[in-house]
Design a protein around this motif. Structure first.
Motif, short mmCIF file in Angstrom:
data_model
loop_
_atom_site.label_atom_id
_atom_site.label_comp_id
_atom_site.label_asym_id
_atom_site.label_seq_id
_atom_site.Cartn_x
_atom_site.Cartn_y
_atom_site.Cartn_z
N ALA A 51 0.82 -1.22 0.00
CA ALA A 51 0.00 0.00 0.00
C ALA A 51 0.85 1.26 0.00
CB ALA A 51 -0.93 -0.01 1.21
N HIS A 52 0.21 2.35 -0.40
CA HIS A 52 0.83 3.67 -0.43
C HIS A 52 0.42 4.45 0.83
CE1 HIS A 52 2.04 3.57 -4.78
NE2 HIS A 52 1.24 2.53 -4.72
N PRO A 53 1.03 5.60 1.08
CA PRO A 53 0.66 6.40 2.27
C PRO A 53 -0.61 7.20 2.05
CG PRO A 53 2.46 7.48 1.10
CD PRO A 53 2.23 6.16 0.41
N ASN A 54 -1.70 6.48 1.80
CA ASN A 54 -2.99 7.12 1.51
C ASN A 54 -4.10 6.43 2.27
OD1 ASN A 54 -1.23 7.02 -1.12
ND2 ASN A 54 -2.52 8.83 -1.36
N VAL A 55 -5.12 7.20 2.62
CA VAL A 55 -6.36 6.67 3.17
C VAL A 55 -7.35 6.49 2.02
CG1 VAL A 55 -8.31 7.16 4.72
CG2 VAL A 55 -5.97 7.74 5.42
N HIS A 56 -8.17 5.44 2.09
CA HIS A 56 -9.14 5.16 1.04
C HIS A 56 -10.54 5.06 1.63
CE1 HIS A 56 -6.16 3.79 -2.11
NE2 HIS A 56 -5.42 3.75 -1.01
N GLY A 68 -7.37 2.78 6.61
CA GLY A 68 -6.19 3.54 6.96
C GLY A 68 -4.99 3.00 6.20
N VAL A 69 -3.85 3.67 6.34
CA VAL A 69 -2.63 3.21 5.68
C VAL A 69 -2.29 1.81 6.20
CG1 VAL A 69 -0.17 3.63 5.32
CG2 VAL A 69 -1.78 5.55 5.39
N ASP A 70 -2.14 0.86 5.28
CA ASP A 70 -1.77 -0.49 5.65
C ASP A 70 -0.25 -0.59 5.63
OD1 ASP A 70 -1.32 -3.30 5.80
OD2 ASP A 70 -3.36 -3.65 5.10
N ARG A 71 0.34 -0.68 6.81
CA ARG A 71 1.81 -0.64 6.88
C ARG A 71 2.46 -2.00 6.63
NH1 ARG A 71 2.03 2.45 12.57
NH2 ARG A 71 0.51 0.77 12.96
N GLY A 72 1.64 -3.05 6.54
CA GLY A 72 2.19 -4.36 6.20
C GLY A 72 1.90 -4.68 4.76
N LEU A 103 -2.77 8.79 11.99
CA LEU A 103 -2.05 7.60 12.43
C LEU A 103 -2.96 6.66 13.22
CD1 LEU A 103 0.71 6.18 12.50
CD2 LEU A 103 1.19 7.40 14.64
N ASP A 104 -3.99 7.19 13.85
CA ASP A 104 -4.93 6.35 14.60
C ASP A 104 -5.68 5.36 13.71
OD1 ASP A 104 -4.16 7.70 16.86
OD2 ASP A 104 -5.95 8.95 16.99
N LEU A 105 -5.70 5.63 12.40
CA LEU A 105 -6.39 4.74 11.46
C LEU A 105 -5.46 3.69 10.85
CD1 LEU A 105 -8.52 7.36 9.47
CD2 LEU A 105 -9.35 5.71 11.16
N ALA A 106 -4.17 3.77 11.13
CA ALA A 106 -3.21 2.88 10.49
C ALA A 106 -3.57 1.42 10.73
CB ALA A 106 -1.80 3.15 11.01
N ASP A 107 -3.53 0.63 9.67
CA ASP A 107 -3.78 -0.81 9.70
C ASP A 107 -5.21 -1.15 10.13
OD1 ASP A 107 -1.03 -1.21 9.09
OD2 ASP A 107 -0.53 -0.98 11.21
N ARG A 108 -6.12 -0.21 9.98
CA ARG A 108 -7.51 -0.44 10.39
C ARG A 108 -8.47 -0.25 9.22
NH1 ARG A 108 -9.16 3.59 14.68
NH2 ARG A 108 -11.01 2.23 14.79
N ARG A 109 -9.61 -0.94 9.31
CA ARG A 109 -10.73 -0.75 8.39
C ARG A 109 -11.92 -0.35 9.25
NH1 ARG A 109 -9.95 -6.29 4.75
NH2 ARG A 109 -7.66 -6.13 4.60
N VAL A 110 -12.45 0.83 9.00
CA VAL A 110 -13.47 1.41 9.87
C VAL A 110 -14.72 1.70 9.04
CG1 VAL A 110 -13.99 3.31 11.46
CG2 VAL A 110 -11.62 2.48 11.23
#
Length: 255
Positions: A51-56, A68-72, A103-110
């Motif tokens: 993934a890129h440094p973007n929220v979708h 959120g940004v998926d860091r893995g 950053l609170d959204l990183a690696d999360r799907r909300v």
């Protein structure tokens, strides 16, 4: 051309189509582009993306989600037939909706309703059933955008572009000097607006390049590429790539 970051794009090319559309002028300060993926998979298939440094914002069944940004390594299983429409926000472009550090959204799907209210769930079918899903999604989004873009978000988007486009920048301290800010300020801005650290953004840009080179199908001099990407040696590139993708770059290229 396959989206940068999609691993082994040839594996799904026969049953997946991807289209993108640029945002209208009124959304361009916030949205990088809209993407529409449609598939008809003969058997279950796992797509894997760096993934890129973007929220979708993604319009998908059973409900729209904010990613959120998926860091893995992002993995999505495609089965049967379907399609999704995504809004790729610019780095920093989602901060106005987040209600706090991105950053609170990183690696999360909300659930997207947490940010856009129940109306976004009601818009799901209209978007997915539309002849032009991107236009329908933009029609939903435009009246909900802030009247004025956040100037800091604009600045951060430029920062991300500069450090990802410059292969000579491999250390956060060097990036901070290039951007004329302190390392601490750069880290704070990225946590607040981007949703990933400057170190992660620099590292991810290098992994994108390594994967793209491997997918070209030609022989890669990994030691030379490691040097070009700013790694101390080939083993450093191998460790970095393997930790995220799950296999060495040489093994990935052979697969």
């Amino acid at each position: 051309m396959s989206p940068r970051g999609l691993l082994h794009p040839d594996e799904s090319a026969s049953f997946v189509t991807t289209a993108t559309r640029e945002p209208a002028a009124g959304a361009a300060a916030f949205v990088e582009f809209y993407w529409h993926v449609r598939w008809r998979a003969p058997e279950p298939h796992d797509t894997k993306v760096l993934a890129h440094p973007n929220v979708h914002l993604v319009f998908e069944e059973p409900e729209p989600l904010v990613y959120g940004v998926d860091r893995g390594l992002f993995v999505r299983r495609l089965e049967g037939e379907g399609h999704v429409l995504g809004v790729k926000f610019r780095p920093g472009g989602f901060r106005s909706f987040a209600g706090g550090p991105v950053l609170d959204l990183a690696d999360r799907r909300v659930p997207a309703s947490e940010f856009f209210g129940p109306e976004v769930t009601g818009a799901l079918r209209a978007v997915l059933d539309a002849a032009d899903p991107a236009a329908e999604a933009e029609a939903f989004l435009l009246p909900r955008l802030p009247a004025r873009p956040d100037p800091l978000a604009e600045e951060v988007a430029e920062m991300v572009a500069r450090i990802t486009d410059d292969p000579s920048l491999t250390r956060v301290a060097d990036a901070a000097r290039t951007l004329a800010v302190s390392t601490r300020t750069l880290q704070r801005l990225f946590a607040e607006y981007v949703g990933a650290s400057p170190k992660w953004v620099l590292r991810r840009a290098r992994l994108h390049e390594a994967a793209a080179r491997a997918d070209e199908g030609s022989t890669v001099d990994w030691a030379e590429l490691a040097a070009d990407l700013g790694y101390s040696d080939q083993s450093h590139l191998t460790r970095d790539f393997t930790a995220t993708v799950g296999t060495s770059p040489a093994a990935y290229a052979r697969a």
